[in-house]
Scaffold this motif. Sequence first.
Motif, mmCIF file in Angstrom:
data_model
loop_
_atom_site.group_PDB
_atom_site.id
_atom_site.type_symbol
_atom_site.label_atom_id
_atom_site.label_comp_id
_atom_site.label_asym_id
_atom_site.label_seq_id
_atom_site.Cartn_x
_atom_site.Cartn_y
_atom_site.Cartn_z
ATOM 1 N N ILE A 21 2.294 -2.008 -16.408
ATOM 2 C CA ILE A 21 2.279 -3.344 -17.014
ATOM 3 C C ILE A 21 3.644 -4.012 -16.842
ATOM 4 C CG2 ILE A 21 1.909 -4.645 -19.141
ATOM 5 C CD1 ILE A 21 0.062 -2.415 -20.071
ATOM 6 N N HIS A 22 4.701 -3.247 -17.057
ATOM 7 C CA HIS A 22 6.057 -3.769 -16.833
ATOM 8 C C HIS A 22 6.237 -4.205 -15.386
ATOM 9 C CE1 HIS A 22 10.445 -3.996 -16.907
ATOM 10 N NE2 HIS A 22 10.468 -3.165 -15.889
ATOM 11 N N ASP A 23 5.713 -3.426 -14.449
ATOM 12 C CA ASP A 23 5.798 -3.767 -13.033
ATOM 13 C C ASP A 23 5.068 -5.083 -12.758
ATOM 14 O OD1 ASP A 23 6.385 -2.715 -10.162
ATOM 15 O OD2 ASP A 23 4.255 -3.222 -10.110
ATOM 16 N N SER A 24 3.874 -5.238 -13.333
ATOM 17 C CA SER A 24 3.107 -6.474 -13.144
ATOM 18 C C SER A 24 3.809 -7.655 -13.812
ATOM 19 C CB SER A 24 1.698 -6.310 -13.707
ATOM 20 O OG SER A 24 0.985 -5.296 -13.022
ATOM 21 N N ASP A 25 4.423 -7.418 -14.972
ATOM 22 C CA ASP A 25 5.157 -8.482 -15.658
ATOM 23 C C ASP A 25 6.240 -9.063 -14.764
ATOM 24 O OD1 ASP A 25 3.644 -8.149 -17.926
ATOM 25 O OD2 ASP A 25 5.190 -7.088 -19.067
ATOM 26 N N GLY A 26 6.942 -8.196 -14.049
ATOM 27 C CA GLY A 26 8.017 -8.665 -13.182
ATOM 28 C C GLY A 26 7.513 -9.579 -12.087
ATOM 29 N N HIS A 80 -5.771 -2.977 -7.584
ATOM 30 C CA HIS A 80 -5.054 -3.978 -8.369
ATOM 31 C C HIS A 80 -3.605 -4.068 -7.932
ATOM 32 C CE1 HIS A 80 -2.915 -5.958 -11.563
ATOM 33 N NE2 HIS A 80 -2.338 -4.829 -11.926
ATOM 34 N N THR A 81 -2.985 -2.901 -7.701
ATOM 35 C CA THR A 81 -1.589 -2.880 -7.280
ATOM 36 C C THR A 81 -1.390 -3.661 -5.991
ATOM 37 O OG1 THR A 81 -1.250 -0.729 -8.333
ATOM 38 C CG2 THR A 81 0.327 -1.375 -6.647
ATOM 39 N N SER A 82 -2.250 -3.436 -4.998
ATOM 40 C CA SER A 82 -2.124 -4.124 -3.717
ATOM 41 C C SER A 82 -2.414 -5.610 -3.849
ATOM 42 C CB SER A 82 -3.074 -3.495 -2.688
ATOM 43 O OG SER A 82 -2.683 -2.182 -2.383
ATOM 44 N N GLU A 83 -3.425 -5.948 -4.637
ATOM 45 C CA GLU A 83 -3.802 -7.360 -4.757
ATOM 46 C C GLU A 83 -2.694 -8.189 -5.391
ATOM 47 O OE1 GLU A 83 -7.443 -10.135 -6.477
ATOM 48 O OE2 GLU A 83 -7.168 -8.094 -7.233
ATOM 49 N N GLY A 85 0.794 -1.218 0.000
ATOM 50 C CA GLY A 85 0.000 0.000 0.000
ATOM 51 C C GLY A 85 0.825 1.267 0.000
ATOM 52 N N PHE A 86 2.132 1.149 -0.218
ATOM 53 C CA PHE A 86 3.005 2.320 -0.219
ATOM 54 C C PHE A 86 3.468 2.700 -1.622
ATOM 55 C CE2 PHE A 86 3.095 0.653 4.033
ATOM 56 C CZ PHE A 86 3.066 1.788 4.825
ATOM 57 N N VAL A 87 2.991 1.958 -2.614
ATOM 58 C CA VAL A 87 3.256 2.267 -4.013
ATOM 59 C C VAL A 87 1.927 2.602 -4.665
ATOM 60 C CG1 VAL A 87 4.053 1.368 -6.224
ATOM 61 C CG2 VAL A 87 5.305 0.818 -4.140
ATOM 62 N N GLU A 88 1.901 3.670 -5.457
ATOM 63 C CA GLU A 88 0.651 4.136 -6.055
ATOM 64 C C GLU A 88 0.587 3.814 -7.542
ATOM 65 O OE1 GLU A 88 -0.734 8.136 -4.493
ATOM 66 O OE2 GLU A 88 1.405 8.205 -4.014
ATOM 67 N N SER A 89 -0.648 3.715 -8.027
ATOM 68 C CA SER A 89 -0.911 3.576 -9.452
ATOM 69 C C SER A 89 -2.313 4.100 -9.705
ATOM 70 C CB SER A 89 -0.783 2.115 -9.896
ATOM 71 O OG SER A 89 -1.869 1.351 -9.399
ATOM 72 N N VAL A 90 -2.766 4.023 -10.952
ATOM 73 C CA VAL A 90 -4.128 4.447 -11.248
ATOM 74 C C VAL A 90 -5.133 3.551 -10.533
ATOM 75 C CG1 VAL A 90 -5.832 4.685 -13.094
ATOM 76 C CG2 VAL A 90 -3.503 5.490 -13.440
ATOM 77 N N SER A 91 -4.799 2.266 -10.383
ATOM 78 C CA SER A 91 -5.658 1.321 -9.671
ATOM 79 C C SER A 91 -4.913 0.777 -8.464
ATOM 80 C CB SER A 91 -6.088 0.170 -10.583
ATOM 81 O OG SER A 91 -6.818 -0.807 -9.865
ATOM 82 N N ASN A 92 -5.067 1.429 -7.317
ATOM 83 C CA ASN A 92 -4.354 0.987 -6.126
ATOM 84 C C ASN A 92 -4.832 -0.374 -5.643
ATOM 85 O OD1 ASN A 92 -2.646 3.206 -5.906
ATOM 86 N ND2 ASN A 92 -4.171 4.407 -4.811
#
Length: 480
Positions: A444-449, A391-394, A382-389
């Motif tokens: 997307i690159h972040d999720s790919d990793g 999805h980022t957290s999940e 929860g300390f990194v932000e995106s357009v969809s927080n």
Amino acid sequence: MAMAQGQGARATREAVPPVSRVAIIGGGISGLAAAKQMAAYEFSDYSWKNRDEFDLWRYISFGSKVVDIRFLGGAEAGFTELWSGTGKDPLRGKPMWEVGIVTGDSNTVQYYKFEFVVMCTGKYGDVPRMPVFPPGKGPEVFKGTVMHSLDYCKLSEEETVELMRGRKVVVVGYKKSAIDLANECAQANQVKGGQPCTMLVRTLHWVVPSYSIWGLPFSMFYSTRLSQLFYERPNQGFFRSLLCRLMSPLRAGVSKFIESYLSWKLPLGKYGLTPDHPFVEDYASCQMAILPEGFFDMADRGLVRFQRASAGWCFSENGVVLDDGTKVEADLVFLATGFEGKDKLREVLPKPFRDLVVGKSSMMPLYRGTIHPLIPNMAFVGFVESVSNLHTSELRCRWMSGLLEGRFELPSVKAMMGHVAGEADAMRRTTRFYRRHCISTYSIHDSDGMCSDLGSATLRKANWIAELFAPYNNKDYKEQ
């Protein structure tokens, strides 16, 4: 300990075992996502209507405040070549943290031992960011009421209307909470004797009326693989950097295209609210605010006013005074000045770890947005932000679960620190507001990793056309 009410009685945790494997601190989106996977609104594999299906209540201890965290791993455990000594399998049957908890109205601190702790306290709430003033120019000289947006959020709707109606209100700030607050103030004063609300705007940011630009979905501009080819990503190679440089005119064109729509759709020029920086800089730093419906209609009716305060301001007996001498009368001043989420971590983490919370870039150095290379057996969600927080957290919680299950091994501490430094450098070259850890232009690159670490497919679409042109969202990461 509280019992939640709703669709029948729900069993909540009545006691915490003296020794447990994992503690999750925080009960917001990130905390629930961690509890569900190691969610709250709508997950990739379950909709909101089924929100009780995961039976998370039995894992939650309500009314419990964490007041102390102690490290049990020894003085050198956080400064090894590999994270937590091995870089993998952090659950090895040995407690590494002791958490002190105060429950309800009790003053007694009870301690519990855990092998792994997940910090989900978030960047917003609890610790308000308060402006600092010279002696004699702060809230102490003001005859009216001063309130931070944190305290405002604790009021009921009736209390907020009663607080603001018929009073001269100043809102300090021009981000999401400030805009929402000014809008609610204007709504409360749509009566005889109502007073306008004045927003003190220090730094201008682009605002968006909806997720549609000239009739096109906003996600088409930044959330497809093709669109993200235009933007720098962390730790990219020479040819990728060359491609980004060649794409810079197109990247600027996309930003101009969006700015043209916003300048046409919204009366930014009329009120002197057009930023002097490109739209992409706000998007890349997660500072783009979605306007509440009818916000500028309120301004056109004189219920919301805007006052630039670029050089600063201070309190006076009857309101606020800008550094250029302009006086704004007020009965009530709201400070929508943000939060100090990292200070919450500093307060509760023991030394030497509390001094490692913020790196040289002013961001938390979190590998995959989750693991601090120098803090063993602890994760931060929860300390990194995106357009969809959400999805980022999940997805980060799914990645963290894979780490705890031993599905992959982390790189060396040195390599992870280099990776997060590369993220900071990429942000610094993309936006002047780089002190926020935002992954919007390379999500997307972040999720790919993370998918690659888990051994999952990185290409999530049905075909190559969709892979290039269709926006990515949380549904694409449904567990298979």
